[in-house]
Design an enzyme around this catalytic site. Structure first.
Site, mmCIF file in Angstrom:
data_model
loop_
_atom_site.group_PDB
_atom_site.id
_atom_site.type_symbol
_atom_site.label_atom_id
_atom_site.label_comp_id
_atom_site.label_asym_id
_atom_site.label_seq_id
_atom_site.Cartn_x
_atom_site.Cartn_y
_atom_site.Cartn_z
ATOM 1 N N GLU A 158 -4.467 24.756 -7.111
ATOM 2 C CA GLU A 158 -3.617 23.579 -7.300
ATOM 3 C C GLU A 158 -4.246 22.543 -8.225
ATOM 4 O O GLU A 158 -4.526 21.401 -7.829
ATOM 5 C CB GLU A 158 -3.293 22.943 -5.940
ATOM 6 C CG GLU A 158 -2.435 23.838 -5.076
ATOM 7 C CD GLU A 158 -1.921 23.145 -3.818
ATOM 8 O OE1 GLU A 158 -2.507 22.142 -3.389
ATOM 9 O OE2 GLU A 158 -0.907 23.626 -3.269
ATOM 10 N N GLU A 310 1.810 30.130 -1.293
ATOM 11 C CA GLU A 310 1.503 29.527 0.002
ATOM 12 C C GLU A 310 2.792 29.036 0.636
ATOM 13 O O GLU A 310 3.684 28.532 -0.055
ATOM 14 C CB GLU A 310 0.581 28.311 -0.155
ATOM 15 C CG GLU A 310 -0.821 28.599 -0.607
ATOM 16 C CD GLU A 310 -1.648 27.313 -0.725
ATOM 17 O OE1 GLU A 310 -1.324 26.322 -0.041
ATOM 18 O OE2 GLU A 310 -2.598 27.312 -1.517
HETATM 19 C C1 GAL Z 1 -2.176 23.454 -0.278
HETATM 20 C C2 GAL Z 1 -3.577 23.937 -0.638
HETATM 21 C C3 GAL Z 1 -4.180 24.744 0.481
HETATM 22 C C4 GAL Z 1 -4.003 24.054 1.786
HETATM 23 C C5 GAL Z 1 -2.530 23.790 1.998
HETATM 24 C C6 GAL Z 1 -2.191 23.139 3.303
HETATM 25 O O1 GAL Z 1 -1.763 22.393 -1.044
HETATM 26 O O2 GAL Z 1 -3.542 24.723 -1.801
HETATM 27 O O3 GAL Z 1 -5.556 24.958 0.206
HETATM 28 O O4 GAL Z 1 -4.721 22.865 1.782
HETATM 29 O O5 GAL Z 1 -2.084 22.941 0.989
HETATM 30 O O6 GAL Z 1 -0.817 22.905 3.402
#
Ligand code: GAL
Length: 685
Positions: A158, A310
């Site tokens: 990110e 994710e």
């Molecule tokens: C994302 C990040 C992850 C984790 C996740 C939690 O933004 O890439 O490492 O922190 O959020 O929601």
């Protein structure tokens, strides 16, 4: 004709299911790592993203590399049937490095160097950090490039943020020199004679002065440029040593700080991290619309399937409040991504950490540590279904006849500008509201920025396209001239790419001819003074009625266009509020005010009918049930998603459907469970 594209991972052509795995947090408990393998099988997990924040475990002190633990994890996963998306660990710099080389820590806009805290806060220009990244990434590529488990590179994590150190400022000045060549040209483009901001030396460009809008927007462009440059640097060793392995970066939807479409050409696969607020409202429609919009945006960036990198299997700990997902919601949220073009369902995270700031973030494996949890069952049921769909979906496409413009640079320009109003500018909301009207009718849309090719669409919707980037006005003109339909709103065509307002009347850049209107003044309506528009009957769109508007209303004069609606009050009562102009073989609609959603829906409904736009499914769906489809040109995969908290039924349009998971034919009435999803197959239509 087959419309199927190559799968995102050629060496693993299935729907990816799994997510971020942080074994480096559990190296002291080998039993847990062993148990993970068993649980992964049970949950139908086939892909794990590894090493994202593992720098301190991979290089515990300068020059001492420890890959043994990662070798074992990757071998074990592979033997267990899983594949690996391997990250470069630059998203979190180790403490020893930050202490020894302070230059890798960012400098804030006020000149103060940051402490070593958190993550995602390294300088993108620091030569030391670039060297360290080069060494690490080379070692990773050398060691794992040929491992059969490796299916993709996940560069950093990110990317975001900015740094104002001397390296970054020097790079900014270089960026500007390349762009403007002379200070005279720069001063002119930035309107820098204003308030005596004339630059007489490149080194005077230091502070990012938000009153000089051209400068502020160029700084945002530079941040994207420098982040991309860093990303390309990270990719050098990977591209050289592993040209067969695709590269991605995990993006963050409509994160304002980076112009993602400008980064897209430099990666092989688009991926993004999706964390909607499911459960924030009684029904899930608002979250569903917003999320579908961003999925479509990600798909449209390369016009091909993307990776959902994710998502949370349960709650998101950084939301102010994140409710538990209601029964079925995990399945529907995940299949919604697939319906809109994802070739994966990946989570953050596999196992919940014990400590630090993500210990309460949802995970496939909870602190209880076993499979007997609601979340684990939801994940494994979905995993089994994804396996059944795996031969049908990867590489299939989404045919869209409508293109909706959402443009980052335009957003920066609108947001940085002082006026015409400062509250409730709501660019993204406005674009989404137009998108929503299509969503309710199951019309597939592509969502892209103004640099995208317009030629294949029947309709382009460009709300609030305030800034016209180079060539955009010409391409829109050409699009309409050749028979396309353009829909736009107030503020469109106000300024050029350095935020200089067009002289000679708006919309500028040549769009006055296309819309056939002159927008003389903007009335930024206050909350107390309403305005409304009146649509007389008798227009060929079948529209009529009175609709409220707020925030923006423009005083518009006809220059060839026909009025379809007029304002109802104030000194400009009776002046045009909605117009249509025939231009070449096409038509251009200008909406002069921000109208209530009932208007937008009625207007888009009329356009859908006039243009005979093809929905994902021809049936009339109950409110809150949405359909999206993908196709390989022979067979369509139709996802029917119920975002309401009650079971709903409707009649299918033909008898040619089969349930994609059971193989049974489905005809007549279809019932979709509360918050549930049904996946259907039909011959390509
Ligand atoms: C994302 C990040 C992850 C984790 C996740 C939690 O933004 O890439 O490492 O922190 O959020 O929601």
């Amino acid at each position: 004709m087959t419309l199927r594209l190559p799968p995102v991972c050629k060496n693993f052509p299935v729907l990816l299911h799994g997510g971020d795995y942080n074994p480096d947090q559990w190296l002291g408990t080998p039993d847990i790592l062993k148990e993970d393998l068993r649980l992964m099988k049970l949950s139908h997990t086939n892909t794990l993203s590894l090493g994202i924040f593992a720098w301190a475990s991979l290089e515990p002190e300068e020059g001492r590399f420890e890959f043994g633990w990662l070798d074992k994890v990757i071998d074990d996963l592979y033997r267990n049937g899983q594949r690996v998306i391997l990250a470069t660990p630059s998203g979190a710099k180790p403490n020893w490095m930050a202490a020894k080389y302070p230059e890798i820590r960012r400098v804030k806009a006020n000149g103060e160097r940051e402490l070593q805290l958190g993550r995602h806060n390294h300088c993108f220009s620091s030569p030391v950090y670039r060297d360290k990244v080069m060494i690490m990434n080379t070692k990773l590529a050398e060691r794992y490039g040929k491992h059969p488990a490796l299916i993709m590179w996940h560069i950093s994590n990110e990317y975001n943020g900015e740094c104002h150190c001397n390296y970054c400022l020097a790079a900014f000045r270089e960026f500007l020199k390349n762009k403007y060549k002379t200070l005279e040209a720069l001063n002119k483009s930035w309107w820098a004679h204003f308030w005596s901001h004339t630059f007489t030396d490149w080194n005077q460009i230091e502070a990012i002065d938000t009153t000089v809008h051209g400068l502020a927007i160029d700084w945002m462009r530079f941040v994207t440029h420098q982040t991309t440059d860093f990303m390309k640097h990270e990719a050098v060793a990977l591209r050289k040593l592993t040209p067969h392995i695709p590269i991605t970066i995990n993006m963050m939807g409509t994160f304002p700080g980076l112009n993602y479409p400008a980064m897209a050409p430099h990666v092989d696969v688009i991926s993004w991290d999706s964390y909607p607020g499911w459960g924030d409202h009684e029904d899930e429609v608002e979250s569903a619309v917003n999320t579908a919009f961003v999925h479509d945006l990600n798909r449209s960036m390369k016009d091909k399937p993307f990776i959902l990198m994710e998502s949370t299997p349960s709650v998101t700990n950084w939301h102010p409040v994140s409710r538990l997902k209601q029964p079925n919601m995990h399945r529907t949220a995940s299949l919604q991504a697939v319906a809109h073009g994802a070739d994966s369902v990946l989570y953050f995270q596999w196992r919940k950490s014990r400590g630090s700031s993500e210990k309460f973030h949802g995970a496939v494996v909870d602190h209880a540590g076993h499979e007997h949890t609601r979340v684990f069952k939801d994940v494994s049921t979905l995993g089994a279904d994804l396996e059944k769909l795996s031969d049908k979906i990867p590489g299939t496409i989404t045919p869209a006849e409508v293109g909706i413009i959402y443009d980052w640079e335009n957003r920066w320009a609108i947001e940085s500008s002082y006026g015409p109003r400062n509250r409730d500018k709501n660019y993204q909301e406005t674009v989404t509201q137009h998108y929503e009207a299509f969503w309710h009718r199951n019309i597939p849309c592509d969502v892209f920025d103004s640099t995208h090719d317009f030629s294949k669409y029947k309709m382009i919707v460009a709300p609030m396209l305030y800034m016209l980037r180079p060539g955009v006005a010409e391409r829109l003109k050409d699009f309409v001239q050749r028979g396309g339909t353009l829909i736009s709103t107030y503020l469109t065509g106000t300024a050029d790419s350095t935020d200089l307002v067009y002289l000679g009347g708006l919309p500028g850049g040549g769009l006055m001819d296309v819309f056939g209107v002159w927008a003389e003044e903007v009335d930024p309506l206050s909350d107390k003074t309403g305005q409304h528009i009146i649509i007389g009957s008798g227009n060929d769109m079948g529209l009529s009625g009175t609709y409220n508007c707020r925030h923006y209303a423009e005083v518009v004069h006809l220059k060839g266009a026909l009025p379809l609606a007029k304002f109802g009050s104030d000194f400009y009562a009776g002046s045009p509020a909605l117009t249509v102009n025939q231009y070449g073989k096409g038509k251009a609609y200008y909406i002069a005010s921000r109208n209530e959603q009932a208007f937008t829906q009625a207007f888009i409904d009329a356009l859908i009918k006039q243009h005979n736009l093809r929905p994902a499914i021809k049936a009339t769906l109950p409110k809150g049930v949405s359909a999206a489809y993908r196709t390989d040109g022979v067979q369509d995969i139709v996802f029917v998603m119920n975002f309401m908290p009650v079971e709903q039924s409707f009649s299918l349009d033909s008898e040619q459907y089969t349930d994609a998971l059971t193989g049974k034919s489905v005809a007549g009435a279809l019932t979709v469970p509360s918050r549930g999803t049904v996946v259907l197959l039909r011959p390509h239509q």
